[in-house]
Motif scaffolding. Sequence first.
Motif, PDB file in Angstrom:
ATOM      1  N   TYR A 170       0.790  -1.229   0.000  1.00 43.59           N
ATOM      2  CA  TYR A 170       0.000   0.000   0.000  1.00 43.59           C
ATOM      3  C   TYR A 170       0.825   1.283   0.000  1.00 43.59           C
ATOM      4  O   TYR A 170       0.251   2.372   0.049  1.00 43.59           O
ATOM      5  N   TYR A 182       0.075   3.639  -2.984  1.00 43.79           N
ATOM      6  CA  TYR A 182      -1.310   4.102  -2.850  1.00 43.79           C
ATOM      7  C   TYR A 182      -1.386   5.237  -1.829  1.00 43.79           C
ATOM      8  O   TYR A 182      -1.961   6.298  -2.098  1.00 43.79           O
ATOM      9  N   LYS A 238      -7.926  -2.075   2.191  1.00 44.37           N
ATOM     10  CA  LYS A 238      -7.545  -0.949   1.340  1.00 44.37           C
ATOM     11  C   LYS A 238      -8.408   0.283   1.632  1.00 44.37           C
ATOM     12  O   LYS A 238      -7.892   1.398   1.682  1.00 44.37           O
TER      13      LYS A 238
END
Length: 188
Positions: A25, A28, A72
């Motif tokens: 992640y 992101y 997420k």
Amino acid sequence: MTGSELKKLLEDSPEECHKLLMKEYGRYVYAIVYNKLRCCGSREDVEECFSDIFAEIFIDFEYREAYKGDIKNYIGTVSKHKAIDFCRRLNTVKGRSVYTEEEDIRQLASDFNVDERVDSSELRRILLDKIDELGEPDSTILIQKFYYDMSSNEIAKNVSMTASSVRSRCSRAMEKLRVKLAAAGITR
């Protein structure tokens, strides 16, 4: 990887769990932070906020039992809120404040088009998916080049290549991306 799987990995090896979360992640979160802070902060501010976000995620993840499915959305929400708070704090420290007349607010509201926002968001999601399909190091090169506005020399240091290799990989990756986007019906 689901929250349950990460929770198990955390119990077995906290260091591996943290590495996996960063790997999975990191880009992101960095994209979210960069987009929120690019107009009000420096690169150091972006990096500090990025670190704060992962510190909060690691601590929260370790002590909460609620993570079962995909995490997420949770990571995105934490990132967005932390980045907004960080931006507010930066603007307060710099003494920036914004005053708008009621007419200005009405004009802003009338310029907002939900359909355009949705289309833009969907296009961005497809583009990032297609970039991700290119694989490494091409996806990293394109994201750092076009999303983070990094030079070939900076990218070369990050991916352990020469600057000329980065430029040629970037050109080839762009051509592959054009083909993938055309196959998805995007020809702009």
